[in-house]
Design an enzyme around this catalytic site. Structure first.
Site, PDB file in Angstrom:
ATOM      1  N   SER A  14     -85.727-105.090 -43.211  1.00 14.04           N
ATOM      2  CA  SER A  14     -84.401-104.313 -42.778  1.00 14.04           C
ATOM      3  C   SER A  14     -83.138-104.982 -43.111  1.00 14.04           C
ATOM      4  O   SER A  14     -82.723-106.032 -43.115  1.00 14.04           O
ATOM      5  CB  SER A  14     -84.538-103.851 -41.178  1.00 14.04           C
ATOM      6  OG  SER A  14     -83.667-103.514 -40.680  1.00 14.04           O
ATOM      7  N   TYR A  67     -85.751-106.547 -32.275  1.00 12.14           N
ATOM      8  CA  TYR A  67     -86.267-106.081 -33.490  1.00 12.14           C
ATOM      9  C   TYR A  67     -85.366-106.985 -34.817  1.00 12.14           C
ATOM     10  O   TYR A  67     -86.255-107.082 -35.557  1.00 12.14           O
ATOM     11  CB  TYR A  67     -85.786-104.534 -33.807  1.00 12.14           C
ATOM     12  CG  TYR A  67     -85.911-103.941 -34.923  1.00 12.14           C
ATOM     13  CD1 TYR A  67     -87.375-103.723 -35.420  1.00 12.14           C
ATOM     14  CD2 TYR A  67     -84.980-103.734 -35.826  1.00 12.14           C
ATOM     15  CE1 TYR A  67     -87.583-102.924 -36.566  1.00 12.14           C
ATOM     16  CE2 TYR A  67     -85.152-103.018 -37.078  1.00 12.14           C
ATOM     17  CZ  TYR A  67     -86.434-102.860 -37.478  1.00 12.14           C
ATOM     18  OH  TYR A  67     -86.704-102.079 -38.644  1.00 12.14           O
TER      19      TYR A  67
HETATM   20  N1  LIG Z   1     -86.737 -96.071 -40.539  1.00  8.40           N
HETATM   21  C1  LIG Z   1     -85.729 -96.976 -40.786  1.00  8.40           C
HETATM   22  O1  LIG Z   1     -84.649 -96.611 -40.232  1.00  8.40           O
HETATM   23  C2  LIG Z   1     -86.086 -98.277 -41.103  1.00  8.40           C
HETATM   24  C3  LIG Z   1     -84.972 -99.171 -41.671  1.00  8.40           C
HETATM   25  C4  LIG Z   1     -85.200-100.328 -42.033  1.00  8.40           C
HETATM   26  C5  LIG Z   1     -86.603-100.958 -42.105  1.00  8.40           C
HETATM   27  N2  LIG Z   1     -87.624 -99.980 -41.723  1.00  8.40           N
HETATM   28  C6  LIG Z   1     -88.956-100.663 -41.391  1.00  8.40           C
HETATM   29  O2  LIG Z   1     -89.847 -99.884 -42.273  1.00  8.40           O
HETATM   30  C7  LIG Z   1     -91.107-100.120 -41.839  1.00  8.40           C
HETATM   31  C8  LIG Z   1     -91.822 -98.503 -41.750  1.00  8.40           C
HETATM   32  O3  LIG Z   1     -91.226 -97.803 -40.662  1.00  8.40           O
HETATM   33  P1  LIG Z   1     -90.944 -96.216 -40.862  1.00  8.40           P
HETATM   34  O4  LIG Z   1     -89.282 -96.116 -40.842  1.00  8.40           O
HETATM   35  O5  LIG Z   1     -91.708 -95.607 -42.192  1.00  8.40           O
HETATM   36  O6  LIG Z   1     -91.302 -95.672 -39.377  1.00  8.40           O
HETATM   37  P2  LIG Z   1     -92.783 -95.117 -39.285  1.00  8.40           P
HETATM   38  O7  LIG Z   1     -93.074 -93.860 -40.102  1.00  8.40           O
HETATM   39  O8  LIG Z   1     -92.900 -95.016 -37.594  1.00  8.40           O
HETATM   40  O9  LIG Z   1     -94.106 -95.925 -39.858  1.00  8.40           O
HETATM   41  C9  LIG Z   1     -94.406 -97.083 -39.153  1.00  8.40           C
HETATM   42  C10 LIG Z   1     -95.813 -97.232 -39.796  1.00  8.40           C
HETATM   43  O10 LIG Z   1     -96.443 -98.560 -39.039  1.00  8.40           O
HETATM   44  C11 LIG Z   1     -97.730 -98.510 -38.774  1.00  8.40           C
HETATM   45  N3  LIG Z   1     -97.986 -99.154 -37.498  1.00  8.40           N
HETATM   46  C12 LIG Z   1     -97.339 -99.367 -36.425  1.00  8.40           C
HETATM   47  N4  LIG Z   1     -98.071-100.286 -35.744  1.00  8.40           N
HETATM   48  C13 LIG Z   1     -99.010-100.661 -36.318  1.00  8.40           C
HETATM   49  C14 LIG Z   1    -100.297-101.654 -36.004  1.00  8.40           C
HETATM   50  N5  LIG Z   1    -100.276-102.359 -35.058  1.00  8.40           N
HETATM   51  N6  LIG Z   1    -101.237-101.817 -37.029  1.00  8.40           N
HETATM   52  C15 LIG Z   1    -100.965-101.074 -38.301  1.00  8.40           C
HETATM   53  N7  LIG Z   1    -100.004-100.188 -38.791  1.00  8.40           N
HETATM   54  C16 LIG Z   1     -99.125 -99.901 -37.570  1.00  8.40           C
HETATM   55  C17 LIG Z   1     -97.480 -96.910 -38.047  1.00  8.40           C
HETATM   56  O11 LIG Z   1     -98.948 -96.353 -38.273  1.00  8.40           O
HETATM   57  P3  LIG Z   1    -100.106 -95.996 -37.045  1.00  8.40           P
HETATM   58  O12 LIG Z   1     -99.238 -95.463 -36.009  1.00  8.40           O
HETATM   59  O13 LIG Z   1    -100.937 -94.963 -37.681  1.00  8.40           O
HETATM   60  O14 LIG Z   1    -100.540 -97.352 -36.975  1.00  8.40           O
HETATM   61  C18 LIG Z   1     -96.749 -96.425 -39.390  1.00  8.40           C
HETATM   62  O15 LIG Z   1     -97.456 -96.010 -40.595  1.00  8.40           O
HETATM   63  C19 LIG Z   1     -91.175-100.485 -40.434  1.00  8.40           C
HETATM   64  O16 LIG Z   1     -91.447-101.947 -40.975  1.00  8.40           O
HETATM   65  C20 LIG Z   1     -89.632-100.605 -40.142  1.00  8.40           C
HETATM   66  O17 LIG Z   1     -89.132-101.544 -39.410  1.00  8.40           O
HETATM   67  C21 LIG Z   1     -87.514 -98.715 -41.202  1.00  8.40           C
END
Ligand SMILES: NC(=O)c1ccc[n+]([C@@H]2O[C@H](COP(=O)([O-])OP(=O)(O)OC[C@H]3O[C@@H](n4cnc5c(N)ncnc54)[C@H](OP(=O)(O)O)[C@@H]3O)[C@@H](O)[C@H]2O)c1
Length: 247
Positions: free
Chosen positions: A142, A155
């Site tokens: 991030s 975070y």
């Molecule tokens: N959205 C943003 O603005 C943003 C910005 C920078 C970085 N990121 C990073 O991008 C990554 C993905 O996030 P996203 O934005 O795509 O949000 P998201 O749609 O909520 O995706 C999060 C993913 O993580 C999985 N997950 C959560 N806990 C888990 C566990 N214990 N075991 C296995 N899988 C798990 C969820 O799947 P299940 O619930 O099915 O397990 C889901 O597939 C994260 O690492 C986040 O920090 C996001």
């Protein structure tokens, strides 16, 4: 499948939604064989059913905080798709919360998934990659891994952790054929923010700026870019942000 990543085996965690789902889809479109992992099996099957006809893939419900489940995922991917060429560590959680509100369970969860989960995944793929003399570990970090955001102290700390981990791993694996990349993404339109319910933190620090944020595909294409570089080229870090929200 044709495409620049034809036949490459990639394990994608967090593949049930958001960035991970978009990444799995894009990788598959480039010809990669993808192992889709997250906890929600139905959502993973939905992502799998959206892959192009002829794509090779598997779905393995996996909680990344469970080391045994992560090892089973990598073993199954290796057995059914072939030795794992790349890991995309995308599973993550994020809670807007103020430190003074001491949401200790959210702190724990964030560390468990974002730090220990990433370590479990690295531990499961690294020995095989070193043995084969090739591999690529990509972690969706991030911009909060470069700069701490108020309301996101824990975070941000976990994203600093994965940045430090990746730097150390990169230095230690230089010369082994293993590449290590972090994708430092800014705000993306996914469900991630909806995990937060600390109203005070959301009000103070979690309000949208009004800028056009990224789509999951914008981050996925950064992952694909890193994976498509020639063998001797390593893209170590990518900072990708909404144009109007620079860090
Ligand atoms: N959205 C943003 O603005 C943003 C910005 C920078 C970085 N990121 C990073 O991008 C990554 C993905 O996030 P996203 O934005 O795509 O949000 P998201 O749609 O909520 O995706 C999060 C993913 O993580 C999985 N997950 C959560 N806990 C888990 C566990 N214990 N075991 C296995 N899988 C798990 C969820 O799947 P299940 O619930 O099915 O397990 C889901 O597939 C994260 O690492 C986040 O920090 C996001």
């Amino acid at each position: 499948m044709s495409g620049a990543l034809r036949g490459r085996v990639v394990v994608v965690t967090g593949a049930s939604s958001g960035i991970g789902a978009a990444t799995a889809k894009m990788l598959s479109g480039e010809g990669a064989k993808v192992a889709l992992a997250a906890r929600r099996e139905e959502a993973l099957l939905g992502v799998q059913s959206g892959l192009e006809a002829g794509a090779e893939s598997l779905v393995q419900p996996t909680d990344v905080t469970d080391r045994g489940e992560v090892k089973a995922l990598v073993e199954r991917a290796g057995g059914e798709l072939g030795p794992v060429d790349a890991l995309v560590n995308c599973a993550g959680v994020m809670y807007y919360t103020l430190m003074k509100n001491a949401r200790e369970e959210e702190w724990d969860r964030t560390v468990e998934v974002n730090c220990k989960g990433a370590l479990n995944c690295v531990g499961a793929v690294l020995p095989g990659m070193l043995g084969r003399g090739r591999g690529h570990i990509v972690t969706v970090s991030s911009d909060a891994g470069r700069k701490v955001f108020p309301g996101l102290a824990v975070y941000s700390a976990t994203k600093f952790f994965v940045e430090a981990l990746s730097q150390g791993l990169r230095l230690e694996t230089a010369g082994t054929g293993v590449k290590v990349t972090t994708i430092q993404s800014g705000n993306v339109a996914t469900g991630l923010r909806a995990l937060s319910d600390d109203g005070e933190a959301l009000e103070q620090y979690g309000q949208p700026t009004g800028a056009r944020v990224l789509d999951p595909e914008d981050v996925a294409s950064s992952v694909v870019y890193a994976l498509k570089r020639p063998d001797h080229v390593s893209v170590n870090e990518i900072l990708v942000e909404p144009r109007d929200e620079p860090v």
